[in-house]
Design a protein around this motif. Structure first.
Motif, PDB file in Angstrom:
ATOM      1  N   PRO A   1       0.839  -1.202   0.000  1.00 42.71           N
ATOM      2  CA  PRO A   1       0.000   0.000   0.000  1.00 42.71           C
ATOM      3  C   PRO A   1       0.881   1.263   0.000  1.00 42.71           C
ATOM      4  O   PRO A   1       1.898   1.313   0.673  1.00 42.71           O
ATOM      5  N   ILE A   2       0.490   2.232  -0.795  1.00 48.07           N
ATOM      6  CA  ILE A   2       1.216   3.506  -0.839  1.00 48.07           C
ATOM      7  C   ILE A   2       0.399   4.476   0.006  1.00 48.07           C
ATOM      8  O   ILE A   2      -0.666   4.930  -0.399  1.00 48.07           O
ATOM      9  N   THR A   3       0.897   4.763   1.208  1.00 45.09           N
ATOM     10  CA  THR A   3       0.143   5.566   2.157  1.00 45.09           C
ATOM     11  C   THR A   3       1.001   6.688   2.723  1.00 45.09           C
ATOM     12  O   THR A   3       2.200   6.759   2.472  1.00 45.09           O
ATOM     13  N   GLY A   4       0.387   7.539   3.520  1.00 43.40           N
ATOM     14  CA  GLY A   4       1.089   8.598   4.228  1.00 43.40           C
ATOM     15  C   GLY A   4       1.817   9.538   3.282  1.00 43.40           C
ATOM     16  O   GLY A   4       1.401   9.782   2.151  1.00 43.40           O
ATOM     17  N   TYR A   5       2.932  10.069   3.773  1.00 39.51           N
ATOM     18  CA  TYR A   5       3.697  11.017   2.965  1.00 39.51           C
ATOM     19  C   TYR A   5       4.363  10.331   1.785  1.00 39.51           C
ATOM     20  O   TYR A   5       4.707  10.971   0.801  1.00 39.51           O
ATOM     21  N   THR A   6       4.515   9.018   1.856  1.00 36.61           N
ATOM     22  CA  THR A   6       5.050   8.269   0.718  1.00 36.61           C
ATOM     23  C   THR A   6       4.181   8.501  -0.511  1.00 36.61           C
ATOM     24  O   THR A   6       4.686   8.641  -1.623  1.00 36.61           O
ATOM     25  N   LYS A   7       2.868   8.572  -0.315  1.00 31.62           N
ATOM     26  CA  LYS A   7       1.942   8.838  -1.430  1.00 31.62           C
ATOM     27  C   LYS A   7       2.274  10.187  -2.061  1.00 31.62           C
ATOM     28  O   LYS A   7       2.283  10.325  -3.291  1.00 31.62           O
ATOM     29  N   ASN A   8       2.590  11.188  -1.256  1.00 32.48           N
ATOM     30  CA  ASN A   8       2.955  12.512  -1.762  1.00 32.48           C
ATOM     31  C   ASN A   8       4.238  12.429  -2.578  1.00 32.48           C
ATOM     32  O   ASN A   8       4.330  13.010  -3.664  1.00 32.48           O
ATOM     33  N   VAL A   9       5.229  11.717  -2.061  1.00 28.66           N
ATOM     34  CA  VAL A   9       6.503  11.559  -2.775  1.00 28.66           C
ATOM     35  C   VAL A   9       6.268  10.872  -4.122  1.00 28.66           C
ATOM     36  O   VAL A   9       6.761  11.321  -5.156  1.00 28.66           O
ATOM     37  N   VAL A  10       5.506   9.799  -4.111  1.00 29.28           N
ATOM     38  CA  VAL A  10       5.221   9.049  -5.338  1.00 29.28           C
ATOM     39  C   VAL A  10       4.477   9.936  -6.342  1.00 29.28           C
ATOM     40  O   VAL A  10       4.807   9.958  -7.527  1.00 29.28           O
ATOM     41  N   ASN A  11       3.479  10.684  -5.876  1.00 25.94           N
ATOM     42  CA  ASN A  11       2.743  11.583  -6.771  1.00 25.94           C
ATOM     43  C   ASN A  11       3.659  12.633  -7.384  1.00 25.94           C
ATOM     44  O   ASN A  11       3.550  12.951  -8.575  1.00 25.94           O
ATOM     45  N   ASN A  12       4.572  13.187  -6.578  1.00 29.23           N
ATOM     46  CA  ASN A  12       5.506  14.184  -7.095  1.00 29.23           C
ATOM     47  C   ASN A  12       6.479  13.580  -8.104  1.00 29.23           C
ATOM     48  O   ASN A  12       6.794  14.212  -9.113  1.00 29.23           O
ATOM     49  N   LEU A  13       6.963  12.378  -7.839  1.00 30.24           N
ATOM     50  CA  LEU A  13       7.846  11.713  -8.796  1.00 30.24           C
ATOM     51  C   LEU A  13       7.121  11.463 -10.113  1.00 30.24           C
ATOM     52  O   LEU A  13       7.670  11.695 -11.193  1.00 30.24           O
ATOM     53  N   THR A  14       5.885  11.002 -10.017  1.00 37.47           N
ATOM     54  CA  THR A  14       5.100  10.719 -11.215  1.00 37.47           C
ATOM     55  C   THR A  14       4.840  11.989 -12.010  1.00 37.47           C
ATOM     56  O   THR A  14       4.938  11.992 -13.239  1.00 37.47           O
ATOM     57  N   THR A  15       4.536  13.080 -11.326  1.00 31.32           N
ATOM     58  CA  THR A  15       4.267  14.351 -11.994  1.00 31.32           C
ATOM     59  C   THR A  15       5.538  14.940 -12.595  1.00 31.32           C
ATOM     60  O   THR A  15       5.554  15.365 -13.751  1.00 31.32           O
TER      61      THR A  15
ATOM     62  N   LYS B   1       9.317   9.085 -17.272  1.00 32.35           N
ATOM     63  CA  LYS B   1      10.159   8.011 -16.728  1.00 32.35           C
ATOM     64  C   LYS B   1       9.343   6.902 -16.064  1.00 32.35           C
ATOM     65  O   LYS B   1       9.806   5.777 -15.962  1.00 32.35           O
ATOM     66  N   PHE B   2       8.165   7.246 -15.549  1.00 31.07           N
ATOM     67  CA  PHE B   2       7.361   6.279 -14.812  1.00 31.07           C
ATOM     68  C   PHE B   2       6.030   6.068 -15.512  1.00 31.07           C
ATOM     69  O   PHE B   2       5.285   7.020 -15.746  1.00 31.07           O
ATOM     70  N   ALA B   3       5.700   4.821 -15.800  1.00 25.40           N
ATOM     71  CA  ALA B   3       4.442   4.495 -16.479  1.00 25.40           C
ATOM     72  C   ALA B   3       3.240   4.747 -15.572  1.00 25.40           C
ATOM     73  O   ALA B   3       2.175   5.107 -16.040  1.00 25.40           O
ATOM     74  N   ASP B   4       3.423   4.550 -14.270  1.00 22.78           N
ATOM     75  CA  ASP B   4       2.333   4.749 -13.315  1.00 22.78           C
ATOM     76  C   ASP B   4       2.929   4.965 -11.928  1.00 22.78           C
ATOM     77  O   ASP B   4       4.142   4.987 -11.751  1.00 22.78           O
ATOM     78  N   GLU B   5       2.049   5.104 -10.934  1.00 20.44           N
ATOM     79  CA  GLU B   5       2.539   5.388  -9.581  1.00 20.44           C
ATOM     80  C   GLU B   5       3.356   4.229  -9.011  1.00 20.44           C
ATOM     81  O   GLU B   5       4.233   4.437  -8.189  1.00 20.44           O
ATOM     82  N   TYR B   6       3.108   3.030  -9.448  1.00 19.95           N
ATOM     83  CA  TYR B   6       3.872   1.897  -8.941  1.00 19.95           C
ATOM     84  C   TYR B   6       5.316   1.904  -9.447  1.00 19.95           C
ATOM     85  O   TYR B   6       6.219   1.464  -8.741  1.00 19.95           O
TER      86      TYR B   6
END
Length: 116
Positions: free
Chosen positions: A36-50, A55-60
């Protein structure tokens, strides 16, 4: 140096003589997809994706990159190394009352932001 999160991947070898081979990346991706992608990790992942959508096909895929950073930090700490992440700070292992604990010393630039 073996890596407990990615068996067979060396996080510190920098020579061509290294005999460590990469694991099945598809198996690693499958494992990450179920975390599960939760907490501030979700924010980091969203920023990386944006920031790096090309470079990234999706949030995973972005989470996989984040997961590799975590694994590198953990392995360094397990091997008694100081982990200096430029502009962020240093992770270190210290022994307090006979117990090992992880410490974090923020970079001066990080502390300066709080004083603004």
């Amino acid at each position: 140096m073996p890596n407990q999160d990615y068996p067979g991947v060396c996080m510190s070898c920098s020579t061509k003589a290294c005999q460590v081979v990469a694991p099945d990346i598809e198996a690693v991706r499958e494992r990450v997809k179920h975390d599960p992608i939760t907490g501030y990790t979700k924010n980091v992942v969203n920023n990386l994706t944006t920031a790096m959508g090309d470079k990234f096909a999706d949030e995973y895929e972005a989470y996989l990159a984040f997961d590799v950073v975590k694994a590198a930090i953990v392995m360094g700490l397990k091997n008694g190394q100081k982990i200096d992440l430029g502009g962020l700070g240093e992770f270190n292992v210290e022994t307090v009352n006979g117990q090992k604990t992880v410490t974090f010393q923020p970079a001066p630039s990080l502390n300066a932001i709080l004083k603004e």
